[in-house]
Design a protein around this motif. Structure first.
Motif, mmCIF file in Angstrom:
data_model
loop_
_atom_site.group_PDB
_atom_site.id
_atom_site.type_symbol
_atom_site.label_atom_id
_atom_site.label_comp_id
_atom_site.label_asym_id
_atom_site.label_seq_id
_atom_site.Cartn_x
_atom_site.Cartn_y
_atom_site.Cartn_z
ATOM 1 N N ILE A 501 -38.850 -15.455 48.106
ATOM 2 C CA ILE A 501 -37.554 -14.768 48.007
ATOM 3 C C ILE A 501 -36.453 -15.504 47.657
ATOM 4 O O ILE A 501 -35.329 -15.010 46.788
ATOM 5 C CB ILE A 501 -37.137 -13.978 48.964
ATOM 6 N N LEU A 502 -36.464 -16.827 47.719
ATOM 7 C CA LEU A 502 -35.313 -17.850 47.620
ATOM 8 C C LEU A 502 -35.498 -18.299 46.100
ATOM 9 O O LEU A 502 -35.605 -19.606 45.844
ATOM 10 C CB LEU A 502 -35.381 -18.898 48.498
ATOM 11 N N GLN A 503 -35.532 -17.445 45.100
ATOM 12 C CA GLN A 503 -35.495 -17.676 43.622
ATOM 13 C C GLN A 503 -34.621 -16.525 42.927
ATOM 14 O O GLN A 503 -34.317 -15.491 43.375
ATOM 15 C CB GLN A 503 -37.299 -17.564 43.039
ATOM 16 N N PRO A 504 -34.322 -16.969 41.652
ATOM 17 C CA PRO A 504 -33.517 -15.879 40.790
ATOM 18 C C PRO A 504 -34.405 -14.717 40.690
ATOM 19 O O PRO A 504 -35.430 -14.636 40.469
ATOM 20 C CB PRO A 504 -33.579 -16.742 39.470
ATOM 21 N N PRO A 505 -33.755 -13.276 40.840
ATOM 22 C CA PRO A 505 -32.355 -13.208 40.611
ATOM 23 C C PRO A 505 -31.711 -13.297 42.096
ATOM 24 O O PRO A 505 -30.418 -13.412 42.005
ATOM 25 C CB PRO A 505 -32.171 -11.862 40.094
ATOM 26 N N PHE A 506 -32.255 -13.648 43.123
ATOM 27 C CA PHE A 506 -31.794 -13.754 44.383
ATOM 28 C C PHE A 506 -30.952 -14.905 44.510
ATOM 29 O O PHE A 506 -29.869 -14.753 45.099
ATOM 30 C CB PHE A 506 -32.825 -13.371 45.499
ATOM 31 N N PHE A 507 -31.618 -15.994 44.222
ATOM 32 C CA PHE A 507 -31.083 -17.260 44.514
ATOM 33 C C PHE A 507 -31.285 -18.245 43.418
ATOM 34 O O PHE A 507 -32.456 -18.326 43.229
ATOM 35 C CB PHE A 507 -31.417 -17.990 45.808
ATOM 36 N N ASP A 508 -30.451 -18.851 42.751
ATOM 37 C CA ASP A 508 -30.431 -19.797 41.800
ATOM 38 C C ASP A 508 -29.411 -21.058 42.050
ATOM 39 O O ASP A 508 -28.323 -20.564 41.668
ATOM 40 C CB ASP A 508 -30.518 -19.391 40.549
ATOM 41 N N ASN A 510 -28.591 -23.120 40.430
ATOM 42 C CA ASN A 510 -27.778 -23.328 39.133
ATOM 43 C C ASN A 510 -26.906 -22.342 38.660
ATOM 44 O O ASN A 510 -26.157 -22.370 37.672
ATOM 45 C CB ASN A 510 -28.753 -23.816 38.018
ATOM 46 N N ALA A 511 -26.846 -21.184 39.210
ATOM 47 C CA ALA A 511 -26.119 -20.009 39.174
ATOM 48 C C ALA A 511 -24.720 -20.145 39.477
ATOM 49 O O ALA A 511 -24.370 -20.603 40.465
ATOM 50 C CB ALA A 511 -26.795 -18.747 39.548
ATOM 51 N N ASP A 512 -23.947 -19.288 39.210
ATOM 52 C CA ASP A 512 -22.565 -19.083 39.597
ATOM 53 C C ASP A 512 -22.482 -18.742 41.057
ATOM 54 O O ASP A 512 -23.524 -17.933 41.374
ATOM 55 C CB ASP A 512 -21.840 -18.020 38.864
ATOM 56 N N ALA A 513 -21.698 -19.212 41.734
ATOM 57 C CA ALA A 513 -21.742 -18.748 43.330
ATOM 58 C C ALA A 513 -21.579 -17.442 43.461
ATOM 59 O O ALA A 513 -22.284 -16.664 44.528
ATOM 60 C CB ALA A 513 -20.593 -19.506 44.046
ATOM 61 N N ALA A 514 -20.716 -16.613 42.733
ATOM 62 C CA ALA A 514 -20.562 -15.134 43.056
ATOM 63 C C ALA A 514 -21.908 -14.411 42.848
ATOM 64 O O ALA A 514 -22.127 -13.613 43.448
ATOM 65 C CB ALA A 514 -19.701 -14.592 41.808
ATOM 66 N N ILE A 515 -22.819 -14.946 41.883
ATOM 67 C CA ILE A 515 -24.188 -14.198 41.763
ATOM 68 C C ILE A 515 -25.047 -14.462 43.070
ATOM 69 O O ILE A 515 -25.698 -13.529 43.460
ATOM 70 C CB ILE A 515 -24.989 -14.610 40.403
ATOM 71 N N ASN A 516 -25.099 -15.535 43.517
ATOM 72 C CA ASN A 516 -25.757 -16.125 44.593
ATOM 73 C C ASN A 516 -25.269 -15.375 46.003
ATOM 74 O O ASN A 516 -26.076 -14.927 46.519
ATOM 75 C CB ASN A 516 -25.659 -17.687 44.871
ATOM 76 N N TYR A 517 -23.912 -15.151 46.077
ATOM 77 C CA TYR A 517 -23.445 -14.657 47.331
ATOM 78 C C TYR A 517 -23.839 -13.033 47.132
ATOM 79 O O TYR A 517 -23.829 -12.435 48.024
ATOM 80 C CB TYR A 517 -22.040 -14.770 47.363
ATOM 81 N N MET A 617 -15.752 -11.988 32.425
ATOM 82 C CA MET A 617 -16.024 -11.428 33.868
ATOM 83 C C MET A 617 -15.122 -12.137 34.924
ATOM 84 O O MET A 617 -15.179 -13.422 35.023
ATOM 85 C CB MET A 617 -17.472 -11.166 34.382
ATOM 86 N N THR A 618 -14.657 -11.554 35.865
ATOM 87 C CA THR A 618 -13.793 -12.228 37.022
ATOM 88 C C THR A 618 -15.133 -12.272 38.161
ATOM 89 O O THR A 618 -16.053 -11.751 37.963
ATOM 90 C CB THR A 618 -12.864 -11.124 37.579
ATOM 91 N N GLY A 619 -14.688 -13.129 38.981
ATOM 92 C CA GLY A 619 -15.488 -13.694 40.184
ATOM 93 C C GLY A 619 -15.738 -12.338 40.877
ATOM 94 O O GLY A 619 -17.115 -12.216 41.218
ATOM 95 N N ASP A 620 -15.230 -11.381 41.131
ATOM 96 C CA ASP A 620 -15.563 -10.248 41.838
ATOM 97 C C ASP A 620 -16.322 -9.347 41.232
ATOM 98 O O ASP A 620 -17.403 -9.070 41.472
ATOM 99 C CB ASP A 620 -13.921 -9.652 42.252
ATOM 100 N N GLN A 621 -15.991 -9.401 40.057
ATOM 101 C CA GLN A 621 -17.242 -8.650 39.047
ATOM 102 C C GLN A 621 -18.373 -9.082 39.055
ATOM 103 O O GLN A 621 -19.613 -8.266 39.251
ATOM 104 C CB GLN A 621 -16.482 -8.381 37.591
ATOM 105 N N ARG A 622 -18.431 -10.292 38.815
ATOM 106 C CA ARG A 622 -19.809 -11.133 38.960
ATOM 107 C C ARG A 622 -20.510 -11.061 40.334
ATOM 108 O O ARG A 622 -21.740 -10.836 40.373
ATOM 109 C CB ARG A 622 -19.621 -12.605 38.595
ATOM 110 N N PHE A 623 -19.967 -11.007 41.367
ATOM 111 C CA PHE A 623 -20.303 -10.581 42.762
ATOM 112 C C PHE A 623 -21.238 -9.511 42.699
ATOM 113 O O PHE A 623 -22.252 -9.296 43.254
ATOM 114 C CB PHE A 623 -19.074 -10.808 43.828
ATOM 115 N N PHE A 624 -20.414 -8.584 42.392
ATOM 116 C CA PHE A 624 -21.082 -7.049 42.507
ATOM 117 C C PHE A 624 -22.276 -6.954 41.521
ATOM 118 O O PHE A 624 -23.230 -6.195 41.825
ATOM 119 C CB PHE A 624 -19.992 -6.042 42.374
#
Length: 688
Positions: A501-508, A510-517, A617-624
């Motif tokens: 499970i520790l793979q994209p899209p869940f975790f990458d 090289n991805a932006d921190a917002a996406i990983n969180y 896109m803002t950080g918050d937008q990317r997080f969601f």
């Protein structure tokens, strides 16, 4: 995600499969401890899009406040077909396919090695011609035992069925005693139904009527394949018997309550409570020497024992004949496998086509010798850097929840102290076990597929029973490294994240921190929060089922839970088919809390700085968006309907919609009153 409670384990097979092993306990974090800085990113491009999100899958014609799932995923949903061999398709299944392909490579390399257990198991499954040539001969000795059993010998036969991995009237396993988690105990739960839940027998509607007819036809077809005469009439008799069993079963909500299902009794007490069945012979035959048991649904046992005693032995035999062929369908000739698939995959879930044989061979080997495969898998596909980056994320999310507990207005100070102690006592397992299962006593032959399956079931059963009287195996895992999933185990006070499970899209990395969180960070928060959900909160810092909340805490928590129940009860998934907010409450709390905690952890990871704007896109937008992306999934209608009845998780669209309870989501997307997902601030559910 799953929660390892007594009820969820009892709904699985009685003989547990190979369990994985664990990591060292996580260090508790004080509320004022500074968050760990995110792992340094490399210049490598993320796997998805420009920052870890597949923006081509969005549908920007939809307003986020009207349908956030469609806004984030609508184009993907419209353009992504469900493969013919699947009942649904999404990010979990895409990673599952990748894991399956990778595992195939490992098994193909091992196939020619006579010294490789996993190679022999895989080769035996691939040899379909040998399976067809043998026909039902491998299972025939067992079927003859079933045909010959009388009421006096039934208990002993059922104990043997248990060891062979064949479902019957009662399911069981050895697990921790919920009120004494340093001790193993044998736990039993209701079983005996060929359809997934009592509601399929007892709820009258058009869909269930069609499934009931299809199931009776399935019973008839299996009896015919077994060589039995008058199969149609006998199938109707089995169904009538199962419907009586369904009527005495507890419903899924009651069976999910950790307090309700904790019923300790001796064999003598069970015999008195459920007369008409030889409990001593059955339990001793399983291999249980102790007298103490946990019986999840006592009144169901009383009812089932009475029904077994009163049923014609012919009906009981026929039911066991069907369960036997269904239980081993994947290692028997195609006629049996196809018949099993036609009901359980096509009628119930809408899947039109069986998987290719190599895929089934991979799954068989993984399911029965998972850690033998997993050792090679993690060596090849799980780099140390991924584990190190996950360690950082977990610590940050744990710290965020610690802070939130400290700031809660509804929890009493003395309860906060205990909650923080529980959080500090967590064990986190990431990627793979540090001790591997020993399969040296399991015989696997390259020319004996049925025997491999039978011996694997017996090996798993014997290993499970051997726990009794032994120290708790805190190093074990409940999933293989190849599983695209995660879980919380209340008795162990642990959270577990397999490598796959520790793979994209869940975790990458090289991805932006917002996406990983928003992705794996919220999954971490989800699993952590399970220990504080409607059932997990009943377990203390040592994994013991205990009352450690004040009445005021319980009242406040239950009030918030009722609001979340009402929110999900209102979702009509299919015409006339609503979600059951009570049944899905634990997972919905997990989603809400996980997203809330991960958002805090993300903000803290920025170290007080503002997140950059990326692609407008803002950080918050990317997080969601990171949260919404992991829930991309298309369902076949039959599968979605079945899930409404049997799955504790809400469908993916509604999981993405949990963001409507977070104030930050409203600010990020300027969601306004009048939009479909808008909730007034007073109606937004806030728990953790």
């Amino acid at each position: 995600m799953i929660r390892l409670t007594h009820s969820s384990r009892l709904m699985a097979t009685a003989a547990l499969g190979a369990l994985l092993l664990g990591m060292a306990p996580a260090t508790g974090l004080a509320a004022k401890e500074k968050p760990v800085a995110p792992a340094a990113q490399t210049a490598a491009k993320p796997a998805l899009g420009t920052f870890g999100f597949d923006a081509t899958g969005m549908d920007k014609t939809v307003q986020p406040g009207d349908d956030f799932y469609a806004f984030a995923n609508g184009t993907w949903a419209k353009n992504t077909p469900i493969p013919a061999d699947k009942s649904n398709y999404g990010m979990f299944t895409a990673l599952g396919d990748l894991s399956q392909e990778r595992t195939r490579g490992i098994l193909e390399a091992a196939k020619g090695d006579p010294n490789s257990m996993i190679g022999r198991a895989y080769a035996a499954y691939l040899d379909g011609a040998a399976v067809e040539a043998k026909g039902l001969a491998p299972i025939q000795p067992w079927l003859n035992k079933v045909r010959a059993v009388d009421k006096a010998g039934l208990a002993a036969l059922l104990a043997e069925a248990d060891r062979n991995g064949i479902q019957h009237f009662f399911g069981g396993y050895v697990g921790q005693d919920d009120k004494n988690p340093d001790v193993y105990i044998y736990s039993m739960g209701q079983s005996g139904l060929g359809m997934p839940d009592r509601d399929f027998y007892l709820k009258d509607n058009e869909r269930n009527a069609k499934l009931q007819a299809a199931y009776v036809k399935h019973l008839e077809n299996v009896l015919t394949l077994a060589g039995e005469k008058d199969a149609a009439a006998r199938a109707r008799a089995i169904y009538a018997f199962e419907k009586q069993i369904a009527a005495v079963h507890w419903d899924k909500n009651r069976s999910s309550d950790a307090t309700e299902i904790y019923n300790k009794m001796t064999i003598a007490e069970l015999t008195k409570a459920a007369p008409g069945f030889d409990w001593t012979t059955f339990i001793r035959g399983i291999g249980v020497k102790e007298d103490a048991l946990l019986v999840a649904q006592p009144s169901a046992f009383t009812g089932e024992a009475s029904l077994i005693a009163g049923a014609p032995i012919g009906v009981v035999r026929d039911m066991l004949l069907v369960r036997s062929l269904d239980g081993f369908a994947d290692v028997l000739p195609d006629a049996v496998a196809q018949e099993n698939f036609s009901f359980y995959s096509t009628a119930l879930s809408g899947t039109p086509q069986m998987q290719e044989r190599w895929k089934r061979a991979v799954d068989f080997t993984k399911d029965n010798m998972g850690e033998a495969v997993g050792k090679d898998y993690v060596a090849k596909y799980f780099p140390p850097e991924t584990k190190a980056a996950m360690d950082v994320l977990v610590k940050n999310v744990l710290a965020a929840l610690d802070t939130r507990i400290g700031n809660l207005t509804w929890m009493q100070p003395q309860t906060k102290v205990k909650a923080k102690k529980k959080l500090a006592n967590f064990t986190t397992k990431i990627g793979y076990p540090d001790r591997w299962m020993d399969y040296s006593k399991l015989e696997i032959r390259a020319d004996d597929l049925f025997g491999n399956a039978l011996r694997s079931n017996q090996f798993a059963h014997d290993d499970n029973i051997s726990r009794l009287g032994s120290p708790i195996r805190r190093w074990e895992w409940g999933m293989t490294p190849m599983e695209v999933n995660a879980y919380a185990n209340f008795g162990m006070n642990e959270i577990v994240f397999p490598a796959a499970i520790l793979q994209p899209p869940f975790f990458d990395p090289n991805a932006d921190a917002a996406i990983n969180y928003g992705g794996i960070g919220a999954v971490i928060g989800h699993e952590i929060s399970h220990h504080f959900d409607d059932q997990g909160a009943k377990y203390d810092e040592n994994g013991r089922l205990a009352d450690w909340w004040t009445p005021a805490d319980v009242a406040a928590f239950e009030a918030a839970g009722k609001a979340l129940i009402a929110q999900y009860d209102a979702y009509e998934i299919l015409p006339g088919e609503h979600l059951d907010g009570t049944f899905t409450l634990g997972e919905n709390i997990g989603d809400l809390a996980g997203l809330t905690i991960a958002y805090d952890a993300y903000k803290k990871s920025l170290g007080g700085k503002s997140a950059p704007v990326i692609d407008g896109m803002t950080g918050d937008q990317r997080f969601f968006l990171g949260w919404a992306q992991v829930w991309r999934r298309n369902y076949r209608e039959q599968n979605l309907s079945q899930r409404i009845t049997t799955d504790t998780h809400s469908p993916s669209i509604q999981r993405a919609w949990v963001s409507r309870n977070l104030d930050a989501w409203y600010k990020a997307y300027q969601v306004k009153e009048g939009q479909k997902l808008y909730l007034a601030p007073k109606d937004r559910v806030r728990i953790w």
